[in-house]
Design an enzyme around this catalytic site. Sequence first.
Site, mmCIF file in Angstrom:
data_model
loop_
_atom_site.group_PDB
_atom_site.id
_atom_site.type_symbol
_atom_site.label_atom_id
_atom_site.label_comp_id
_atom_site.label_asym_id
_atom_site.label_seq_id
_atom_site.Cartn_x
_atom_site.Cartn_y
_atom_site.Cartn_z
ATOM 1 N N HIS A 168 17.451 -37.599 -28.345
ATOM 2 C CA HIS A 168 17.923 -36.462 -27.546
ATOM 3 C C HIS A 168 16.763 -35.712 -26.904
ATOM 4 O O HIS A 168 16.180 -34.819 -27.508
ATOM 5 C CB HIS A 168 18.717 -35.529 -28.470
ATOM 6 C CG HIS A 168 19.520 -34.506 -27.749
ATOM 7 N ND1 HIS A 168 20.757 -34.111 -28.183
ATOM 8 C CD2 HIS A 168 19.287 -33.773 -26.624
ATOM 9 C CE1 HIS A 168 21.242 -33.188 -27.369
ATOM 10 N NE2 HIS A 168 20.355 -32.964 -26.421
ATOM 11 N N HIS A 201 15.377 -34.019 -22.911
ATOM 12 C CA HIS A 201 15.644 -33.711 -21.505
ATOM 13 C C HIS A 201 14.327 -33.884 -20.759
ATOM 14 O O HIS A 201 13.393 -33.117 -20.977
ATOM 15 C CB HIS A 201 16.153 -32.271 -21.366
ATOM 16 C CG HIS A 201 17.458 -32.047 -22.078
ATOM 17 N ND1 HIS A 201 18.680 -32.249 -21.488
ATOM 18 C CD2 HIS A 201 17.724 -31.673 -23.367
ATOM 19 C CE1 HIS A 201 19.649 -31.990 -22.358
ATOM 20 N NE2 HIS A 201 19.090 -31.644 -23.509
ATOM 21 N N LEU A 202 14.264 -34.922 -19.939
ATOM 22 C CA LEU A 202 13.002 -35.188 -19.230
ATOM 23 C C LEU A 202 13.033 -34.650 -17.801
ATOM 24 O O LEU A 202 12.023 -34.680 -17.101
ATOM 25 C CB LEU A 202 12.681 -36.687 -19.251
ATOM 26 C CG LEU A 202 12.485 -37.265 -20.668
ATOM 27 C CD1 LEU A 202 12.152 -38.756 -20.609
ATOM 28 C CD2 LEU A 202 11.402 -36.525 -21.448
ATOM 29 N N ARG A 203 14.195 -34.148 -17.368
ATOM 30 C CA ARG A 203 14.356 -33.366 -16.131
ATOM 31 C C ARG A 203 14.090 -34.132 -14.843
ATOM 32 O O ARG A 203 14.092 -33.518 -13.781
ATOM 33 C CB ARG A 203 13.466 -32.108 -16.159
ATOM 34 C CG ARG A 203 13.609 -31.231 -17.396
ATOM 35 C CD ARG A 203 14.987 -30.647 -17.545
ATOM 36 N NE ARG A 203 15.029 -29.591 -18.555
ATOM 37 C CZ ARG A 203 16.118 -29.279 -19.242
ATOM 38 N NH1 ARG A 203 17.251 -29.936 -19.057
ATOM 39 N NH2 ARG A 203 16.083 -28.311 -20.131
ATOM 40 N N ASN A 237 21.676 -34.580 -17.776
ATOM 41 C CA ASN A 237 21.849 -33.351 -16.983
ATOM 42 C C ASN A 237 20.647 -33.086 -16.088
ATOM 43 O O ASN A 237 20.005 -32.047 -16.143
ATOM 44 C CB ASN A 237 22.169 -32.136 -17.882
ATOM 45 C CG ASN A 237 21.105 -31.836 -18.908
ATOM 46 O OD1 ASN A 237 20.258 -32.680 -19.220
ATOM 47 N ND2 ASN A 237 21.126 -30.632 -19.447
ATOM 48 N N HIS A 283 28.423 -32.882 -27.195
ATOM 49 C CA HIS A 283 27.860 -31.531 -27.332
ATOM 50 C C HIS A 283 29.054 -30.659 -27.698
ATOM 51 O O HIS A 283 29.810 -30.240 -26.828
ATOM 52 C CB HIS A 283 27.225 -31.117 -25.996
ATOM 53 C CG HIS A 283 26.783 -29.691 -25.924
ATOM 54 N ND1 HIS A 283 25.464 -29.331 -25.763
ATOM 55 C CD2 HIS A 283 27.479 -28.531 -25.987
ATOM 56 C CE1 HIS A 283 25.369 -28.008 -25.731
ATOM 57 N NE2 HIS A 283 26.580 -27.501 -25.856
ATOM 58 N N ASP A 321 16.105 -32.543 -29.173
ATOM 59 C CA ASP A 321 16.698 -31.766 -28.072
ATOM 60 C C ASP A 321 15.594 -31.062 -27.280
ATOM 61 O O ASP A 321 15.733 -29.884 -26.906
ATOM 62 C CB ASP A 321 17.742 -30.760 -28.588
ATOM 63 C CG ASP A 321 18.605 -30.210 -27.452
ATOM 64 O OD1 ASP A 321 18.444 -30.642 -26.295
ATOM 65 O OD2 ASP A 321 19.449 -29.336 -27.719
HETATM 66 O O1 DOR Z 1 19.606 -25.555 -25.660
HETATM 67 C C1 DOR Z 1 19.989 -26.487 -24.965
HETATM 68 N N1 DOR Z 1 19.356 -26.849 -23.843
HETATM 69 N N2 DOR Z 1 21.078 -27.151 -25.350
HETATM 70 C C2 DOR Z 1 21.627 -28.100 -24.574
HETATM 71 O O2 DOR Z 1 22.566 -28.706 -24.981
HETATM 72 C C3 DOR Z 1 21.091 -28.367 -23.210
HETATM 73 C C4 DOR Z 1 19.669 -28.061 -23.165
HETATM 74 C C5 DOR Z 1 19.087 -28.087 -21.781
HETATM 75 O O3 DOR Z 1 19.377 -28.992 -20.985
HETATM 76 O O4 DOR Z 1 18.266 -27.218 -21.476
#
Ligand code: DOR
Length: 429
Positions: free
Chosen positions: A59, A61-63, A93, A178, A304
């Site tokens: 999990h 997020h590499l953006r 996302n 989620h 995360d």
């Molecule tokens: O704290 C969070 N940030 N929870 C998530 O599920 C998404 C994530 C994000 O993309 O910043």
Amino acid sequence: MDLVLSGGRVIDTSGELFDRAADVRIVDGRIAEIGTGLVGSRTLDVRGLVVSAGLVDLHVHLREPGQEYKEDLQTGTRAAVAGGFTTVCCMPNTSPVNDDRSITELIVRRAAEVGACRVRPIGAVTRGLEGKQLADIADMQQGGAVAISDDGKPVWNAGLLRRALEYARTFGIPLVQHAEEPELVEGGAMNEGAVATRIGLRGQPSITETSMVARDLELVEWTGARYHVAHVSAARTVALVRDAKRRGLPVTCEVTPHHLTLTDLACQHYDPATKVMPPLRTDADLTALYEALADGTIDAIATDHAPHSLVEKEVEFECAAPGMLGLETAVPLVFALVRRGLITMTRAIQLLTIGPARAFALDAGRLVAGGVADVCVLDPERHWTVEATGLASRSKNTPFLGAAMQGRAVLTFVGGKVAYDLDHRLESP
Ligand code: DOR
């Protein structure tokens, strides 16, 4: 390369437990041998250090694409290898959302070009994460998606979730939920409870998470699909997962290092760095999470890793984007649990390697002769301080800035190549 990592505490939890002082010989990208008295053209003394399969994060997020001002595939994977990770699964996302095979393939291709470690994309469940129309799950899976998720948002529509689970089952990939019931969130920016009341912030209760997991488990039983609960935060959630596993349902779950370390008390000074979704909970929740780590209910520790820029974070708590960095602080936070006697070192390694690999059926997380040399060397004694300038991530949003840590990844190999070498021990010939 023909390198012997000599005399480390070698731990592999992928088969019969291996946990003893040994040498690991890496030749041409593979683990040639594990044993004692091994000889190679080069030897590195790693006595006192833990040698493990490279860590696996389900999990992050590499953006990229679209939010490279927060992170990109290069900076995010550099943060990963600095944390000991060699495989990371990135959430959809992005902007545009990874809801289409073309985006999935773009991520795979870009990661192969600029990534410091292996990147396995997670495709969206619904188009644009809007919760209305299913994304083309089969196509994304063929393009390299290892799971599907609308992470950041729940898949709350039961009919849509049912269909998504049926597709996931057909294509043999897990659906990652989620869990956050929108009708119960009511604008809550932190955990609902005494701390929120005292500091005057609106909270959201843990039933936000548990009610959705309870509902989902009915659909999992109905469809028989693989279902994975992301970032579990509440005591009752692990009780539900434990019960579902007992009933033989194909359910797995993960917990983050921050939900194992901090409670809602960390929010009392309104520091936006402590704002995450799901929110930091209570001591009672942490106690239940520790039990679930120890008894096998929790399959994986996942970070995360959620980078955000100053613009999104240096604002009032309620307005701040939720999320904190995780990749570079996971090892010390997990090792702190080991020092406190809450889990053993071997269980910690399992939760960071083969546990996550199995949950998503990834070919990773094993340290075995003949296998690919994705390896990390971890120093459980290393003391260091988290500093913004020392982080490889492009963003700096962590509540641990300035915190003293013990435990750190010091060397990371991806496919036998040095991807991270904290002390530059392998630089000179
Ligand atoms: O704290 C969070 N940030 N929870 C998530 O599920 C998404 C994530 C994000 O993309 O910043």
